[in-house]
Write an enzyme that holds these catalytic residues in place. Sequence first.
Site, PDB file in Angstrom:
ATOM      1  N   GLU A   1      -1.653  -8.903   7.522  1.00 13.77           N
ATOM      2  CA  GLU A   1      -2.707  -7.854   7.926  1.00 13.77           C
ATOM      3  C   GLU A   1      -4.303  -8.035   8.014  1.00 13.77           C
ATOM      4  O   GLU A   1      -5.184  -7.398   8.026  1.00 13.77           O
ATOM      5  CB  GLU A   1      -2.482  -6.496   7.238  1.00 13.77           C
ATOM      6  CG  GLU A   1      -2.952  -6.354   5.709  1.00 13.77           C
ATOM      7  CD  GLU A   1      -2.750  -5.340   4.849  1.00 13.77           C
ATOM      8  OE1 GLU A   1      -1.522  -4.875   4.429  1.00 13.77           O
ATOM      9  OE2 GLU A   1      -3.579  -4.173   4.771  1.00 13.77           O
TER      10      GLU A   1
ATOM     11  N   CYS B   1       2.245  -5.123   4.296  1.00 16.33           N
ATOM     12  CA  CYS B   1       2.813  -6.272   3.090  1.00 16.33           C
ATOM     13  C   CYS B   1       4.179  -6.696   3.377  1.00 16.33           C
ATOM     14  O   CYS B   1       4.733  -7.525   2.597  1.00 16.33           O
ATOM     15  CB  CYS B   1       3.071  -5.496   1.815  1.00 16.33           C
ATOM     16  SG  CYS B   1       1.431  -4.855   1.239  1.00 16.33           S
TER      17      CYS B   1
ATOM     18  N   THR C   1       2.108   7.214  -1.000  1.00 16.94           N
ATOM     19  CA  THR C   1       2.274   5.905  -1.088  1.00 16.94           C
ATOM     20  C   THR C   1       3.630   5.471  -1.853  1.00 16.94           C
ATOM     21  O   THR C   1       4.277   4.519  -1.618  1.00 16.94           O
ATOM     22  CB  THR C   1       1.430   4.931  -1.368  1.00 16.94           C
ATOM     23  OG1 THR C   1      -0.071   5.246  -0.780  1.00 16.94           O
ATOM     24  CG2 THR C   1       1.471   3.467  -0.734  1.00 16.94           C
TER      25      THR C   1
ATOM     26  N   HIS D   1       8.501  -6.245  -3.945  1.00 21.55           N
ATOM     27  CA  HIS D   1       7.188  -6.170  -3.449  1.00 21.55           C
ATOM     28  C   HIS D   1       6.300  -5.473  -4.765  1.00 21.55           C
ATOM     29  O   HIS D   1       6.916  -4.701  -5.130  1.00 21.55           O
ATOM     30  CB  HIS D   1       7.045  -5.169  -2.332  1.00 21.55           C
ATOM     31  CG  HIS D   1       5.807  -4.891  -1.765  1.00 21.55           C
ATOM     32  ND1 HIS D   1       4.784  -6.098  -1.579  1.00 21.55           N
ATOM     33  CD2 HIS D   1       4.923  -4.043  -1.775  1.00 21.55           C
ATOM     34  CE1 HIS D   1       3.402  -5.462  -1.568  1.00 21.55           C
ATOM     35  NE2 HIS D   1       3.466  -4.148  -1.522  1.00 21.55           N
TER      36      HIS D   1
ATOM     37  N   LYS E   1       3.689  -1.409 -12.144  1.00 19.29           N
ATOM     38  CA  LYS E   1       4.746  -0.423 -12.527  1.00 19.29           C
ATOM     39  C   LYS E   1       5.811  -0.297 -11.359  1.00 19.29           C
ATOM     40  O   LYS E   1       6.879  -0.130 -12.007  1.00 19.29           O
ATOM     41  CB  LYS E   1       4.110   0.876 -12.626  1.00 19.29           C
ATOM     42  CG  LYS E   1       3.259   0.914 -13.907  1.00 19.29           C
ATOM     43  CD  LYS E   1       2.975   2.400 -14.231  1.00 19.29           C
ATOM     44  CE  LYS E   1       2.267   2.801 -15.517  1.00 19.29           C
ATOM     45  NZ  LYS E   1       1.297   3.880 -15.697  1.00 19.29           N
TER      46      LYS E   1
ATOM     47  N   SER F   1       3.837  -0.918   4.043  1.00 22.63           N
ATOM     48  CA  SER F   1       3.382   0.229   4.553  1.00 22.63           C
ATOM     49  C   SER F   1       3.486   0.558   6.149  1.00 22.63           C
ATOM     50  O   SER F   1       3.264  -0.497   6.674  1.00 22.63           O
ATOM     51  CB  SER F   1       1.867   0.492   4.275  1.00 22.63           C
ATOM     52  OG  SER F   1       1.938   0.701   2.674  1.00 22.63           O
TER      53      SER F   1
END
Lengths: 138, 356, 387
Positions: B89, B121, B211, B244, B249, B306
């Site tokens: 990107e 991504c 997201t 990914h 977390k 995304s």
Amino acid sequence: MALQLSREWRQRVQRYQLVGGRCSSCGRLTFPRRPVCPDCGSEKTEDFRFSGRGEVYSYATMYKAPVGFEQDIPYVVALVKLAEGPLITAELTDVEESDVSIGMPVEAVTRRWREHGPDGPIVYGYKFRPLLRPVSPG
Amino acid sequence: MSEMQATAMKTARPVGIWGYGAYVPRYRLAATEVARVWQGGKDHLPIKEKAVPGPDEDTVTMSIEAARNALARAAIDATQLGAVWVGSESHPYAVKPSGTIVAEAIGATPYVLAADLEFACKAGTEALQMALALVGSGMADFALAIGADTAQGRPGDELEYTAGAGSAAFVIGPADGCLARIEASLSYSSDTPDFFRRNGQRYPRHSGRFTGEPGYFGHVLPAARALLESLGRTAADYDAIVVHQPNRKFPARAAAELGFSPEQVKLGTLVDQIGNTYAGSSLLGLAAVLDEAEPGARILLVSFGSGAGSDAVSLVVGEGIKERRNLSPRTRDYLGRRVPIDYALYARYRGKLATE
Amino acid sequence: MSMLKGNDVYIIGLGAVPVGEHWNRSLRDLAVQAVRAALADSGGAKPGALFVGNMLAPYLSDQEHLGALVADWSGLRGIEAVNTEAACASGGMALRQGYLAVRSGAHRAVVVLGVEKMTDSVNGCTTAGLAMAADAEYEAAVGLSFVALNALLMRRYMYEFGARKEDFAAFAINAHRNAVGNPLAMFRKPIDERTYMGAAVVADPINLMDSSPVADGAAALVLADAETAEHLCSRPVRIAASAVATDSLALQDRRRLLELDAARLSAERAFEMAGKGREEMDFLELHDAFTIMSVLSLEACGYAAKGEGFRLGSEVGRSGRLPICTMGGLKARGHPVGATGVYQALEAALQLRGDAGACQVVGARVGMTQNIGGSGATVVTHILEAV
């Protein structure tokens, strides 16, 4: 300096792949390739791709740059003695000046050289950096 | 809630990874630096530090080095490549493919496909899927898929902690002779605007917690589950999972929800050391796993992009890996090469200081 | 005046503007002033040709075609005129062309002009312009400035021969001391070793005191054949030798990085042409664009063995064994690049006429000028002799 698309484009393979020349008559290697061998005067030369390995022959740090190179300041420039013999002039990258020494082994990488303004073409070419992995014997 | 039955995608002829290569720039910006400048030093830190490209680096230069590393492991001539596809990107040009520059630099031109992909991504794994298809269909014997990014973080935004830089490249070829065989893959996509950037805008917008659930987990989990179910497998059948990694977390939680143990996800999770390398993220994790995996190891790769989508790939490591992985620098050689910089130098390198 | 020989060439007129920042003078203003002054000094010579030495007018002033322009503006419209360019050796090369024109019999008298206007442009452009003396594709294109090339030479020299930074101080100190009485010099104050060692770094190991200043300048000479010289001039200076040699532009292509082959070749040709040995030179106007160039030039001309040149620092004063840069050199008089070669010859002529005033080398009869283009790719050597 005026934008020179075709001039930069002509050099691309030489700059990306470190292609110089070899004299078909006497074997002398040069970077860049020359139309006439500087040793024997023969006009029979052919492309020769250098490995990219070499060592620092001399170096200097630049604090004022020519137009187009300001983003790299301060940067180290060097004469690199290629493993195959010829000297080549280039920027060093990924290194602090204090870590550079004559004789230091380096390897070629392809990096941004400059752009011709924010809307002009980007020029990529060869630079040299300290070896990522030390060479293991054998 | 779709009632569609998912089927894994399988190539007409078996294919595998012939070579892989990584690249990560040497500069690192500590998350504490971002917190220092924007939060007075107090903030929860999503990672330890991220990789920052130097002023002479971009998606093209990083792709070239990763590609050269992959080609060295593949031990093929670049002219054998039928395609060079770069997913990112942060392509340097809006119009003019990074793919042609990379192809020329590695010597794959002129008889080659070369183009750019964008899918946030997962642009890298999108390229990977296409490479599997090109080789799997018999249209070409080899194809090169690259995921690379030097994505910009908006100053002061939470994503600035993690927006990192890196690239990974994969040479795909026939299964016979490869170092890791592809078993199957599957893609899961929807029109989900969890993170996006309009033309001409400098920085992306993202919708915070949206997201997470509708975004990341809403695609990673169904893609992985569908592939596993299609193959009749569970987490126990795998040695490693690479997911990914936008922060510490998310990959940990996704792996856990899919039934994987922390041990299985650890090797392929690099985000704490280099940040989210966007289109390079899951592919770099895969490279790190391949650096260490034993022949016979089974790996599940699950990317996320995304916009939104997820590619899931199941692969098995072959005998060839042991000698061939030494032919290029390992991912950890790049991880270990680190030069910490402060926020000011980062802002300068990333072009965030207006000089006119 | 029967000492004037048949087809010899003589300098019979000198004119120059002081080297400096001439905000109110344009390129052509400077040129005209020097040309008219030289013609006046020649006692009214009528030149058949004008040879201009200039490097940067096309890039910094958008002006090519200087021969015709200067001829016209100097009141010489109609005569033969041309610009010669050999980077920083353009001035010396113009002198060479003027010499050939008279020596061949093509002209009885000619004007030689070196002119450079550098202060109209901003730093980045000046640097880019100077880099055109280097190899555009393999030195400038990869990000090097002209200073950086000299820094590469200096560092390698120090590495190979054990020279220290302070060993170069004497050359800069000598230049500044020698400029003290020179009204044409840009800098006329002496410096000491502390100033030299403490100067700002430009491109390590080169600092500001290693580097000659760029500026505006114009210097002109009138050359004439024996008959014309005899008729017009009471103190002509004979050009005993004129020789040019070339080398690769790029440092990377040199036979030996630290040997200025073109300087050696042109000096050898000049000594032979003049029928004189190097020990007969009473002074040398060397091309001290950077202190390392002084050192390498001395070695190339045979005044020191390879790697020993830096040891001559104590011998290069006006009363020393080997006076160099007797009126300031490039370092203190200044280096308006294309004009420099003519300033060198003008200063040599002043010495040989006995007109150097406070800068006089006592008893000077024979002097050598050496003008270097780029990092040594073109070298023009002249030997001048008092008559």
